[in-house]
Design a protein around this motif. Structure first.
Motif, PDB file in Angstrom:
ATOM      1  N   MET A 352       0.831  -1.203   0.000  1.00 39.49           N
ATOM      2  CA  MET A 352       0.000   0.000   0.000  1.00 39.49           C
ATOM      3  C   MET A 352       0.864   1.251   0.000  1.00 39.49           C
ATOM      4  O   MET A 352       2.006   1.236   0.493  1.00 39.49           O
ATOM      5  N   THR A 353       0.297   2.343  -0.486  1.00 37.02           N
ATOM      6  CA  THR A 353       0.936   3.645  -0.347  1.00 37.02           C
ATOM      7  C   THR A 353       0.647   4.179   1.055  1.00 37.02           C
ATOM      8  O   THR A 353      -0.213   3.665   1.778  1.00 37.02           O
ATOM      9  N   ILE A 354       1.367   5.233   1.425  1.00 37.36           N
ATOM     10  CA  ILE A 354       1.125   5.847   2.741  1.00 37.36           C
ATOM     11  C   ILE A 354      -0.316   6.350   2.822  1.00 37.36           C
ATOM     12  O   ILE A 354      -1.008   6.149   3.828  1.00 37.36           O
ATOM     13  N   ARG A 355      -0.786   6.984   1.718  1.00 43.53           N
ATOM     14  CA  ARG A 355      -2.162   7.486   1.717  1.00 43.53           C
ATOM     15  C   ARG A 355      -3.150   6.341   1.852  1.00 43.53           C
ATOM     16  O   ARG A 355      -4.120   6.421   2.615  1.00 43.53           O
ATOM     17  N   GLY A 356      -2.910   5.252   1.134  1.00 44.03           N
ATOM     18  CA  GLY A 356      -3.801   4.110   1.238  1.00 44.03           C
ATOM     19  C   GLY A 356      -3.773   3.497   2.620  1.00 44.03           C
ATOM     20  O   GLY A 356      -4.815   3.041   3.141  1.00 44.03           O
ATOM     21  N   ALA A 357      -2.581   3.460   3.251  1.00 41.51           N
ATOM     22  CA  ALA A 357      -2.487   2.914   4.614  1.00 41.51           C
ATOM     23  C   ALA A 357      -3.282   3.767   5.593  1.00 41.51           C
ATOM     24  O   ALA A 357      -3.995   3.253   6.465  1.00 41.51           O
ATOM     25  N   SER A 415       5.601  12.139  11.149  1.00 40.66           N
ATOM     26  CA  SER A 415       5.141  12.992  10.049  1.00 40.66           C
ATOM     27  C   SER A 415       6.321  13.492   9.216  1.00 40.66           C
ATOM     28  O   SER A 415       6.239  13.599   7.989  1.00 40.66           O
ATOM     29  N   THR A 416       7.442  13.805   9.881  1.00 38.23           N
ATOM     30  CA  THR A 416       8.641  14.241   9.143  1.00 38.23           C
ATOM     31  C   THR A 416       9.145  13.131   8.227  1.00 38.23           C
ATOM     32  O   THR A 416       9.536  13.370   7.066  1.00 38.23           O
ATOM     33  N   LEU A 417       9.121  11.893   8.720  1.00 41.82           N
ATOM     34  CA  LEU A 417       9.548  10.752   7.914  1.00 41.82           C
ATOM     35  C   LEU A 417       8.661  10.597   6.681  1.00 41.82           C
ATOM     36  O   LEU A 417       9.157  10.369   5.567  1.00 41.82           O
ATOM     37  N   LEU A 418       7.342  10.742   6.865  1.00 38.22           N
ATOM     38  CA  LEU A 418       6.426  10.588   5.744  1.00 38.22           C
ATOM     39  C   LEU A 418       6.584  11.728   4.731  1.00 38.22           C
ATOM     40  O   LEU A 418       6.529  11.510   3.511  1.00 38.22           O
ATOM     41  N   VAL A 419       6.768  12.952   5.224  1.00 37.47           N
ATOM     42  CA  VAL A 419       6.931  14.098   4.319  1.00 37.47           C
ATOM     43  C   VAL A 419       8.227  13.974   3.522  1.00 37.47           C
ATOM     44  O   VAL A 419       8.269  14.258   2.315  1.00 37.47           O
TER      45      VAL A 419
END
Length: 482
Positions: A352-357, A415-419
């Motif tokens: 999955m993508t981050i958005r999908g997760a 959030s920093t990791l995801l960005v």
């Protein structure tokens, strides 16, 4: 008019004026109907206060707490709702305290049966005796008396055998603390009624200055013989009994003697007016005027003051309660972080993508809530992030908002990791998520150990108390057998 009534009337007038001025204010419909008028008044006061004193409701800490507790809602709306609710509760507590104080004052006044002219109104015979606490202002002295105010005397039916039995028991009934009637050193129990026998007794002493008709003993210089005449009546049956009493000097003080003489005078005055509807208290004694006033327990001002203090405490403590809510929210966010990171690592590892997760986690949470599950602050933040994404906010900005709203270091780190993954791309995202999951699990374990240690410390006091109880149970029987 009494002071508390003036206070109550003044506050009632203020409430009515506020209620009239705030009649057009719109307030939330939830909550009890009784609190809605207070919400209107609070809304009116809040608006006026913001105009006249702009800095009065400008607590930065409160605004930060509200934004973190209710993410996504307008800050001004949250601030207004919070302060209006707090002011409404304070007004309600103040009104209730005033009402209780006025009610207590009214109840205290209803207990007063002594009129300003020194007259006491008697009750009917069905209501029985009433005890009245009166205070005598006699010259420079002040003396308290507790007197039984009797109802109007009425007649009843008689029984000869009951009177005979009462005559046999009478010498023992009047002894009091004395050993016998041949050696009387303390007051006798000369009552008009005795619990064991429903008869009326009228006492008459041959020497009222030594032994009163009510059994009170005055200080004779030497032993003296006194004849007591008991007039016994039960309905139509009447009997007269003569009892010989030997009174010895009890050794009372001058103050006690004066008190007893005045009490004898008071009771004599009552016996003379027993057939009247009112009892006029004596206006003087031995040439000195007496001012009578009744002592009535009056807690009205204390209740009103307690109500006002409670209103102030409500206003002051609600801010602390708000901060405690925020602290509980932070603890919940800490507990749920490890679970959320593990789920993200699991879904990303599954392709999955981050958005999908995020959407998967939010969808599962919504389904759980619809099934009656408990709400969770961390999952509410994820759900809010998904709504931002659906509304057109970019992923990077939504994840930044996600970390900033929580205000916790681990969420900001996530959030920093995801960005960074979105902006620069990273093939090690899954590995870093797994490292973060392991790290969060270790932190959660450490927090659990710390909470366990704190709980053990809190248990020391009850454990010591239990040890003391056990030692007492063991030692007391052992010592008593020595």
């Amino acid at each position: 008019m009494e002071r508390l009534y003036w206070i109550a009337l003044t506050l009632a007038g203020c409430f009515l004026i506020l209620l009239f001025l705030s009649r057009k204010e719109e307030v939330p419909q939830e909550g009890t109907v009784l609190l809605r008028p207070f919400y209107r008044m609070a809304m009116y006061l809040y608006k006026k206060s913001c105009l006249w004193f702009p800095k009065m409701f400008a607590s930065v800490q409160v605004e930060m707490d509200l934004r973190q507790l209710h993410p996504g809602e307008p800050g001004e709306y949250l601030k207004t709702a919070y302060y209006v609710k707090k002011a409404a509760l304070c007004l309600a507590v103040a009104a209730l305290g005033t009402l209780l104080g006025a009610a207590a004052k009214f109840a205290a006044e209803n207990q007063a049966i002594l009129k300003e002219d020194g007259t006491i109104t008697r009750t009917g015979y069905q209501e029985g005796n009433r005890e009245v606490h009166i205070i005598a202002d006699y010259g420079q002295r002040q003396m308290d008396f507790r007197v039984e105010v009797e109802p109007r005397l009425l007649t009843g039916e008689a029984a000869e055998e009951l009177v005979e039995a009462f005559v046999r028991e009478l010498p023992g009934l009047i002894l009091g603390k004395n050993e016998s009637l041949q050696k009387v050193c303390s007051d006798l129990l000369l009552s008009e009624k005795y619990e064991s026998f429903p008869v009326a007794v009228e006492w008459e002493s041959s020497a009222p200055g030594v032994l009163s008709n009510e059994g009170q003993l005055f200080a004779p210089q030497e032993a003296q013989q006194v004849e007591l005449r008991a007039g016994i009546a039960y309905g139509d049956c009447e009997r007269t009994v003569l009892l010989q009493v030997t009174v010895e000097p009890p050794g009372v003080t001058e103050e006690e003697l004066l008190y007893r003489e005045m009490e004898e005078m008071l009771l004599q005055s009552q016996s003379e007016s027993v057939l009247s509807e009112t009892w006029k208290l004596p206006g003087e004694w031995r040439g000195t005027g007496i001012g009578w006033r009744q002592s009535v327990e009056d807690n009205s001002l204390a209740l009103w003051a307690a109500g006002m203090a409670a209103a102030v405490m409500v206003f002051l403590l609600l801010d602390r309660d708000l901060h405690e809510q925020l602290e509980r929210r932070k603890k919940s966010l800490h507990r749920e972080y490890s679970e959320i990171v593990h789920k993200l690592a699991l879904f990303v590892g599954a392709g999955m993508t981050i958005r999908g997760a995020f959407q998967k986690i939010a969808g599962d949470y919504e389904a759980k809530c619809r099934g009656g599950g408990k709400k969770s602050p961390a999952y509410e933040e994820i759900l809010y992030t998904c709504r931002e994404l659906r509304s057109g906010v970019s992923e990077a900005l939504s994840y930044e908002h996600f970390g900033r709203r929580t205000g916790l270091q681990e969420y900001v780190r996530l959030s920093t990791l995801l960005v960074q993954n979105l902006k620069r791309g990273s093939s090690t995202l899954l590995e870093r998520l797994r490292d973060e999951a392991d790290k969060s699990a270790e932190e959660r374990l450490q927090r659990s150990k710390k909470l366990g240690e704190e709980a053990g410390t809190k248990l020391l006091v009850p454990m010591v108390l239990m040890l003391a109880v056990v030692m007492a149970v063991i030692m007391i029987p052992a010592l008593s057998n020595m």
